[in-house]
Enzyme design. Structure first.
Site, PDB file in Angstrom:
ATOM      1  N   ARG A  66      75.341  34.195  63.814  1.00  0.00           N
ATOM      2  CA  ARG A  66      75.346  32.805  64.280  1.00  0.00           C
ATOM      3  C   ARG A  66      74.971  32.678  65.757  1.00  0.00           C
ATOM      4  O   ARG A  66      74.474  31.637  66.175  1.00  0.00           O
ATOM      5  CB  ARG A  66      76.729  32.182  64.028  1.00  0.00           C
ATOM      6  CG  ARG A  66      76.976  31.930  62.547  1.00  0.00           C
ATOM      7  CD  ARG A  66      78.338  31.352  62.277  1.00  0.00           C
ATOM      8  NE  ARG A  66      78.398  30.841  60.907  1.00  0.00           N
ATOM      9  CZ  ARG A  66      79.433  30.195  60.403  1.00  0.00           C
ATOM     10  NH1 ARG A  66      80.494  29.973  61.157  1.00  0.00           N
ATOM     11  NH2 ARG A  66      79.417  29.767  59.157  1.00  0.00           N
ATOM     12  N   LYS A  94      83.514  28.506  39.400  1.00  0.00           N
ATOM     13  CA  LYS A  94      83.920  27.215  38.836  1.00  0.00           C
ATOM     14  C   LYS A  94      82.810  26.186  38.755  1.00  0.00           C
ATOM     15  O   LYS A  94      82.089  25.952  39.711  1.00  0.00           O
ATOM     16  CB  LYS A  94      85.069  26.640  39.678  1.00  0.00           C
ATOM     17  CG  LYS A  94      86.351  27.444  39.577  1.00  0.00           C
ATOM     18  CD  LYS A  94      87.461  26.799  40.364  1.00  0.00           C
ATOM     19  CE  LYS A  94      88.771  27.541  40.150  1.00  0.00           C
ATOM     20  NZ  LYS A  94      89.861  26.964  40.934  1.00  0.00           N
ATOM     21  N   GLY A 126      78.708  30.676  50.774  1.00  0.00           N
ATOM     22  CA  GLY A 126      79.428  31.872  51.201  1.00  0.00           C
ATOM     23  C   GLY A 126      79.129  33.170  50.497  1.00  0.00           C
ATOM     24  O   GLY A 126      78.666  34.124  51.100  1.00  0.00           O
ATOM     25  N   GLY A 182      79.655  25.096  53.842  1.00  0.00           N
ATOM     26  CA  GLY A 182      80.053  23.736  53.460  1.00  0.00           C
ATOM     27  C   GLY A 182      78.977  22.704  53.746  1.00  0.00           C
ATOM     28  O   GLY A 182      78.725  21.805  52.941  1.00  0.00           O
TER      29      GLY A 182
END
Length: 396
Positions: free
Chosen positions: A35, A198, A354, A377
């Protein structure tokens, strides 16, 4: 898109929001500087113009309290190393010391402010706090894609104090262009691979990307909800029983959009959730009662490979097996190989979210795909079709 390319920073102090929320070891040394490396082009451009840079970021979750563990002084040496010069540091983000350090900053110099989240006002999006921050610079640059989905003081609220001098950094520009290529301007055929455990966490993404894609590969734990909904026997595999009808609805919507959906046809199954468990291959529709699917099987890998090699634009979000366990990593590795090969053949490939990002870094695929997103996110919310607060603030 208003980027720093549209402005000359000569003799200007640029207040740059970056995302240096980097992982550290027990001695607080930075273990992954991705980053920091990612914002170097933005910093270099401002300095080359003859401007100076004031970096602001958060680190960890200090919950509005000063906590030495989360002080940015621990990452200062890594930031200096990556940016190629000694970066100055001030133990405040607002207040007299911060104002003095900013005022004394000369052209060509870089200043790092202390952790923004030592103040509760940052996460609350407090306007007075944002205004104090704004007084430190002449222009505002948002280059923190990883926090662009948060309406925090330094990511969204502050921009209003720079009506004509607010810009996207070069990293933000790259991220937004990459997402646009998948959702709007990408060359067809467009293939999205969604994995992970999920369906519930990916519903809005699936609904938003269906009009944009030609193929949808569904793998990982979430595939078992679809297989069970289609009448398959999934043994002890992970499943969301309350999402079975939703899975069928998604398949129906895909049909309406002429999207070809690919589910695994065979799986590597185990009699326990651990790397040393007994394992074998079987049809995904016929998993024995006490066994569970932990990886995509060889036939599935071949089918996915054919789809990907015929794709021109690829989005990958989520692994298709439990790659953290070496005996169940082959499916995700094969997928990585297929995407790398398609990229070599000229496809544009975007990896985000992620676990996929963790995989490409761990297995050395970062340089074999077109772009690896720096924001989990933020990337997911963009794919859901939401306008990120940090993006909206610059576009206003």
């Amino acid at each position: 898109m208003k980027t720093i390319k549209d402005f000359d920073f000569k003799n200007k102090k640029a207040l740059v929001r970056v995302d240096f929320n980097v992982p550290q070891d027990e001695n607080l040394n930075v273990t992954d500087n991705t980053r920091i490396v990612a914002v170097k082009p933005t910093v270099d451009k401002i300095l080359a113009d003859g401007g100076s840079v004031i970096l602001m970021t958060h680190l960890g979750r200090p919950k509005g309290e000063v906590n030495d563990k989360y002080s940015l002084k621990h990452i200062l040496s890594e930031v200096s190393k990556v940016l190629g010069q000694d970066v100055k540091f001030v133990e405040e983000s607002v207040g007299e010391k911060a104002e003095q350090a900013a005022a004394e900053l000369q052209a060509g110099e870089i200043l790092l402010l202390e952790n923004l989240r030592f103040h509760n006002e940052e996460e609350k999006g407090d306007e007075a706090f944002a205004e104090k921050l704004s007084k430190l610079g002449d222009a505002y640059v948002n280059d923190a894609f990883g926090t662009a989905h948060r309406a925090h003081a330094s990511t969204a609220v502050i921009a209003q104090f720079f009506p004509s001098t607010k810009f996207f950094g070069l990293l933000m520009e790259k991220e937004l262009i990459a997402i646009d290529r998948v959702l709007k301007s990408g060359e067809k055929p467009v293939t999205a691979i969604l994995g992970g455990s999920k369906v519930s966490t990916k519903i809005t993404i699936i609904e938003n990307i269906l009009p944009a894609v030609d193929n949808l590969i569904i793998g990982g734990g979430m595939s078992f909800t679809f297989i069970k909904a289609l009448g398959g026997k999934i043994g002890k595999s992970i499943v969301e029983d309350d999402k079975l009808s939703l899975a069928l609805e998604i398949l129906e919507k895909a049909k309406q959009h002429n999207v070809e959906v690919y589910l695994p046809t065979d799986v590597v199954i185990a009699d326990d959730f651990n790397n040393e468990a007994n394992r074998k291959e079987c049809s995904i529709m016929e998993i024995p009662e006490d066994w569970q699917g932990l990886d995509a099987g060889p036939k599935s890998r071949e089918i996915f490979n054919d789809v990907l090699l015929n794709s021109k634009t690829i989005l990958w979000n989520g692994p298709i097996g439990v790659f953290e366990m070496s005996n169940f990593a082959a499916g995700t590795i094969a997928l990585g190989e297929s995407i790398a090969e398609a990229t070599k053949l000229g496809a544009f490939s975007l990896v985000g979210g992620g676990d996929s990002v963790a995989f490409v870094k761990q297995f050395g695929y970062s340089d074999k795909v077109s772009y690896v997103s720096t924001g989990g996110g933020a990337m997911l919310e963009s794919l859901e079709g939401l306008e990120l607060p940090g993006v909206a603030a610059i576009n206003k």
